[in-house]
Design a protein around this motif. Structure first.
Motif, PDB file in Angstrom:
ATOM      1  N   VAL A 167       2.316  -2.082  -0.528  1.00 20.69           N
ATOM      2  CA  VAL A 167       1.921  -2.930   0.594  1.00 20.69           C
ATOM      3  C   VAL A 167       3.125  -3.360   1.420  1.00 20.69           C
ATOM      4  O   VAL A 167       3.155  -3.218   2.641  1.00 20.69           O
ATOM      5  CB  VAL A 167       1.129  -4.155   0.087  1.00 20.69           C
ATOM      6  CG1 VAL A 167       0.827  -5.111   1.240  1.00 20.69           C
ATOM      7  CG2 VAL A 167      -0.166  -3.708  -0.579  1.00 20.69           C
ATOM      8  N   PHE A 168       4.163  -3.890   0.763  1.00 26.13           N
ATOM      9  CA  PHE A 168       5.255  -4.531   1.487  1.00 26.13           C
ATOM     10  C   PHE A 168       6.386  -3.571   1.830  1.00 26.13           C
ATOM     11  O   PHE A 168       6.918  -3.605   2.940  1.00 26.13           O
ATOM     12  CB  PHE A 168       5.801  -5.709   0.668  1.00 26.13           C
ATOM     13  CG  PHE A 168       4.794  -6.800   0.442  1.00 26.13           C
ATOM     14  CD1 PHE A 168       4.457  -7.675   1.457  1.00 26.13           C
ATOM     15  CD2 PHE A 168       4.161  -6.939  -0.788  1.00 26.13           C
ATOM     16  CE1 PHE A 168       3.532  -8.675   1.251  1.00 26.13           C
ATOM     17  CE2 PHE A 168       3.229  -7.935  -0.998  1.00 26.13           C
ATOM     18  CZ  PHE A 168       2.904  -8.809   0.024  1.00 26.13           C
ATOM     19  N   THR A 169       6.755  -2.703   0.903  1.00 27.31           N
ATOM     20  CA  THR A 169       7.867  -1.790   1.174  1.00 27.31           C
ATOM     21  C   THR A 169       7.421  -0.599   2.023  1.00 27.31           C
ATOM     22  O   THR A 169       8.064  -0.259   3.022  1.00 27.31           O
ATOM     23  CB  THR A 169       8.474  -1.294  -0.146  1.00 27.31           C
ATOM     24  OG1 THR A 169       8.876  -2.424  -0.933  1.00 27.31           O
ATOM     25  CG2 THR A 169       9.695  -0.411   0.125  1.00 27.31           C
ATOM     26  N   LEU A 228      -7.085  -4.068   3.369  1.00 26.43           N
ATOM     27  CA  LEU A 228      -6.722  -5.241   2.570  1.00 26.43           C
ATOM     28  C   LEU A 228      -6.775  -6.481   3.444  1.00 26.43           C
ATOM     29  O   LEU A 228      -6.355  -6.467   4.605  1.00 26.43           O
ATOM     30  CB  LEU A 228      -5.327  -5.070   1.968  1.00 26.43           C
ATOM     31  CG  LEU A 228      -5.135  -3.863   1.045  1.00 26.43           C
ATOM     32  CD1 LEU A 228      -3.691  -3.790   0.563  1.00 26.43           C
ATOM     33  CD2 LEU A 228      -6.078  -3.930  -0.142  1.00 26.43           C
ATOM     34  N   GLY A 229      -7.283  -7.564   2.871  1.00 31.19           N
ATOM     35  CA  GLY A 229      -7.357  -8.820   3.582  1.00 31.19           C
ATOM     36  C   GLY A 229      -6.135  -9.675   3.352  1.00 31.19           C
ATOM     37  O   GLY A 229      -5.165  -9.283   2.679  1.00 31.19           O
ATOM     38  N   GLY A 264      -1.706  -0.753   4.624  1.00 30.34           N
ATOM     39  CA  GLY A 264      -2.631  -1.862   4.759  1.00 30.34           C
ATOM     40  C   GLY A 264      -3.984  -1.609   4.158  1.00 30.34           C
ATOM     41  O   GLY A 264      -4.949  -2.312   4.503  1.00 30.34           O
ATOM     42  N   ASP A 265      -4.084  -0.614   3.255  1.00 36.23           N
ATOM     43  CA  ASP A 265      -5.364  -0.304   2.633  1.00 36.23           C
ATOM     44  C   ASP A 265      -5.175  -0.137   1.141  1.00 36.23           C
ATOM     45  O   ASP A 265      -4.060  -0.013   0.635  1.00 36.23           O
ATOM     46  CB  ASP A 265      -5.971   0.964   3.236  1.00 36.23           C
ATOM     47  CG  ASP A 265      -5.010   2.147   3.166  1.00 36.23           C
ATOM     48  OD1 ASP A 265      -3.853   1.935   2.737  1.00 36.23           O
ATOM     49  OD2 ASP A 265      -5.379   3.266   3.539  1.00 36.23           O
ATOM     50  N   CYS A 266      -6.303  -0.132   0.431  1.00 38.61           N
ATOM     51  CA  CYS A 266      -6.285   0.070  -1.018  1.00 38.61           C
ATOM     52  C   CYS A 266      -5.983   1.536  -1.308  1.00 38.61           C
ATOM     53  O   CYS A 266      -6.598   2.428  -0.703  1.00 38.61           O
ATOM     54  CB  CYS A 266      -7.629  -0.344  -1.609  1.00 38.61           C
ATOM     55  SG  CYS A 266      -7.784  -0.053  -3.387  1.00 38.61           S
ATOM     56  N   PRO A 267      -5.070   1.850  -2.214  1.00 39.35           N
ATOM     57  CA  PRO A 267      -4.718   3.260  -2.459  1.00 39.35           C
ATOM     58  C   PRO A 267      -5.876   4.094  -2.978  1.00 39.35           C
ATOM     59  O   PRO A 267      -5.927   5.298  -2.712  1.00 39.35           O
ATOM     60  CB  PRO A 267      -3.594   3.158  -3.493  1.00 39.35           C
ATOM     61  CG  PRO A 267      -3.053   1.785  -3.370  1.00 39.35           C
ATOM     62  CD  PRO A 267      -4.206   0.924  -2.961  1.00 39.35           C
ATOM     63  N   LEU A 292      -7.125  -6.326  -6.854  1.00 37.92           N
ATOM     64  CA  LEU A 292      -7.329  -6.569  -5.434  1.00 37.92           C
ATOM     65  C   LEU A 292      -8.790  -6.918  -5.164  1.00 37.92           C
ATOM     66  O   LEU A 292      -9.650  -6.848  -6.048  1.00 37.92           O
ATOM     67  CB  LEU A 292      -6.913  -5.340  -4.627  1.00 37.92           C
ATOM     68  CG  LEU A 292      -5.464  -4.873  -4.761  1.00 37.92           C
ATOM     69  CD1 LEU A 292      -5.226  -3.670  -3.860  1.00 37.92           C
ATOM     70  CD2 LEU A 292      -4.492  -5.978  -4.432  1.00 37.92           C
ATOM     71  N   SER A 293      -9.070  -7.251  -3.927  1.00 33.71           N
ATOM     72  CA  SER A 293     -10.447  -7.562  -3.546  1.00 33.71           C
ATOM     73  C   SER A 293     -11.346  -6.349  -3.611  1.00 33.71           C
ATOM     74  O   SER A 293     -12.572  -6.486  -3.664  1.00 33.71           O
ATOM     75  CB  SER A 293     -10.463  -8.149  -2.134  1.00 33.71           C
ATOM     76  OG  SER A 293      -9.924  -7.216  -1.198  1.00 33.71           O
ATOM     77  N   SER A 294     -10.787  -5.153  -3.620  1.00 35.99           N
ATOM     78  CA  SER A 294     -11.583  -3.932  -3.747  1.00 35.99           C
ATOM     79  C   SER A 294     -12.056  -3.683  -5.165  1.00 35.99           C
ATOM     80  O   SER A 294     -12.838  -2.762  -5.400  1.00 35.99           O
ATOM     81  CB  SER A 294     -10.769  -2.724  -3.255  1.00 35.99           C
ATOM     82  OG  SER A 294      -9.585  -2.579  -4.018  1.00 35.99           O
ATOM     83  N   GLY A 295     -11.582  -4.474  -6.134  1.00 32.70           N
ATOM     84  CA  GLY A 295     -11.984  -4.317  -7.519  1.00 32.70           C
ATOM     85  C   GLY A 295     -11.108  -3.393  -8.324  1.00 32.70           C
ATOM     86  O   GLY A 295     -11.353  -3.202  -9.524  1.00 32.70           O
TER      87      GLY A 295
END
Length: 572
Positions: A180-182, A195-196, A186-189, A165-168
């Motif tokens: 994310v989807f199920t 998340l963008g 909306g954030d990194c665990p 992810l963008s968070s690395g």
């Protein structure tokens, strides 16, 4: 070989005799002679930290004084030197002490374990050791420590398809897509950073995946195959375009294209989302389903639900539409495009002979009605309500389809004249039959929690239908209607109890004829109302409604002979 075994036996017996001069009332030599003439003896290895089950005296001899650590080690070395030659590969890797500790289950920490030495170890003939199980344990590979950067932070398993992810932070694709989807996060665990838009399509970490595959190959671990690349929107658009233009009027080619699309959807959640977001995908599937409805309208009602009228393309389109799990936005777009034809199309699907197709149709219908505005719910067709009641009343329908049909009825009945249409379609009789089922009210049937949930939904639907005079009339006219609702009032959850009591309250308030009041007294409705007033386990509102009904008709019910023992608790 026999001489070697006997030599070991004599050595063990002499060792025991030296430590216990008079064991069992006999001297050492006499004990040795008895053992030499009898069957193969048992060698005892005291295991101070392992429990053992009590062995029979015919098959094992128990020590009463465990040897010291030095004496036990010396004895094991002596025994290992005199073992037969074909056992030397085993003893080179494991001592007899390890053999006993791995192959024996133990109870008392102070009891010794007895192992019968027999030659040539026939399978299943040993009392404490099985040769096959020992070989399997000896050949079992040692546990491998997995590097921590190979493990997904969510599933705590080795990653098959690592993505970053963008968070690395790197995750397994299935785990982060489920997050994310199920689950709708909306954030990194790990970092809890938002998340963008680019994180909806995370970056594959090919370097880490190759390292994991190389590590699996070098450590004899099952190697994960290289994941297939996800489908792109161009390929999906090409398939949809061919199905819409080139395959029109050709059912075989249309079924082939839809089958290709079904394989793409079933491959991964990412492909499913790609197909759902493709322009015109859901609309095309609904158009294919409308063909069956138009064909059914062109034929007589008796042949509209025949198996021959359903083509493979229509079944494939329904399966794909169900697998897509369309969101509310997608369903609203389809209903706006088709001008409400989606609900009527699904109503025709409910008349298909396949139970699987009916279940899929009920799933889609429930989702479509949840996304429909209340103003449209009051103008649904009579055919839709009749089809839903047909599924709920069909005894051969799957339990899942029945519960979905009850959900749809509870969604439709509060709006407009839908409750009157449902009563005219026979919904009240079907709901009472569901309540009479033993499993629905927690009786002795095998319905379990699922059937009890169906009973609660049936009680809610009956409550809605009793909001009109036709529904109350049907409930009173049914031979077991009042008794079934009263029974449900004391056997369901608080929500189901409240719905059942509300239905009885509607009958007692608006349809309380002398015959109805006498029937309520005869079938036990009044006794159950008294129970609700006294117990009050279902909540305060059902208790207040029950007390109100008892006060409302106290002149008729209070002096009844069957309530003589409850006169003191009858509310004034």
């Amino acid at each position: 070989m026999e001489r070697k075994v006997k030599a070991i036996e004599r050595f063990v017996v002499r060792t025991r005799a030296s430590r216990h001069p008079r064991m069992d009332g006999r001297c050492g030599p006499a004990r040795e002679t008895t053992m030499a003439q009898g069957p193969a003896p048992a060698i005892d290895f005291p295991l101070p930290h392992t429990p053992i089950r009590e062995s029979s005296r015919a098959s094992a001899i128990n020590h009463h004084a465990p040897a010291s650590k030095h004496a036990r080690t010396h004895r094991l070395r002596c025994v290992n030197k005199q073992l037969p030659a074909h056992l030397s590969p085993w003893t080179s890797r494991l001592s007899l002490f390890d053999l006993a500790s791995r192959s024996t289950s133990i109870r008392a920490s102070s009891r010794p374990v007895s192992i019968l030495l027999q030659e040539p170890f026939p399978a299943g003939s040993c009392t404490r050791i099985n040769r096959e199980s020992f070989m399997e344990r000896a050949a079992a590979p040692a546990p491998v420590e997995v590097p921590r950067f190979f493990v997904c932070p969510i599933s705590l398993e080795v990653m098959r398809d690592p993505v970053t992810l963008s968070s690395g932070i790197t995750y397994d694709r299935d785990s982060i897509e489920r997050w994310v989807f199920t689950d709708g996060h909306g954030d990194c665990p790990v970092t809890k950073l938002p998340l963008g838009a680019g994180d909806l399509e995370p970056t594959p970490n090919h370097t880490l995946r190759r390292l994991i595959q190389s590590w699996c190959a070098s450590h004899a671990v099952e190697r994960f195959p290289t994941p297939r690349p996800p489908v792109d929107s161009d390929r999906v658009s090409a398939i949809l375009l061919d199905a819409a233009t080139k395959c029109s009027g050709q059912p075989e080619l249309l079924a082939a294209k839809l089958g290709e699309l079904a394989d793409i959807v079933a491959e991964s959640d990412r492909n499913r989302r790609c197909v759902e977001s493709a322009p015109g995908a859901a609309e095309l599937l609904v158009t294919v389903l409308k063909a069956s409805r138009d064909a059914a309208a062109a034929t007589s009602p008796s042949t509209s639900s025949s198996a021959s009228s359903i083509s493979p393309a229509e079944e494939e389109a329904l399966s794909i539409l169900h697998s897509l799990k369309p969101s509310e936005e997608t369903l609203r777009r389809v209903m706006d495009t088709s001008d409400g034809d989606l609900v009527d199309t699904l109503a025709s699907v409910l008349r298909w002979p396949s139970h699987r197709a009916r279940t899929h149709g009920m799933h889609l219908l429930k989702a479509a009605l949840s996304a429909t505005q209340p103003s449209r719910l009051s103008s649904v067709s009579t055919e839709l309500i009749e089809a839903v009641v047909m599924v709920a009343s069909d005894t051969t329908s799957p339990p899942k389809a029945v519960k979905l049909a009850l959900h749809v009825l509870c969604r439709l009945c509060p709006w407009g004249r839908n409750r009157i249409r449902a009563v005219e379609a026979g919904a009240m009789g079907a709901l009472i039959e569901l309540l009479l089922n033993e499993g629905c009210c927690g009786g002795g049937g095998g319905g379990g929690g699922g059937s009890k949930r169906a009973g609660e939904l049936a009680a809610v639907a009956i409550d809605h239908l009793c909001g009109c005079a036709e529904g109350r009339q049907e409930l009173v006219a049914h031979p077991a209607g009042m008794a079934a609702v009263a029974r449900a009032a004391t056997r369901l959850s608080p929500a189901g109890t409240e719905s059942a009591v509300r239905a009885l309250h509607a009958v007692a308030r608006h349809s309380a004829t002398p015959a109805v009041l006498q029937e309520m007294l005869a079938v036990g409705v009044v006794a159950r109302l008294l129970y609700l007033v006294q117990a009050g386990a279902a909540g305060e509102r059902p208790r207040e409604r029950a007390r109100e009904m008892l006060k409302m008709h106290a002149r008729v019910w209070r002096g009844a002979p069957c309530l003589a023992s409850h006169v003191a608790s009858y509310p004034c």
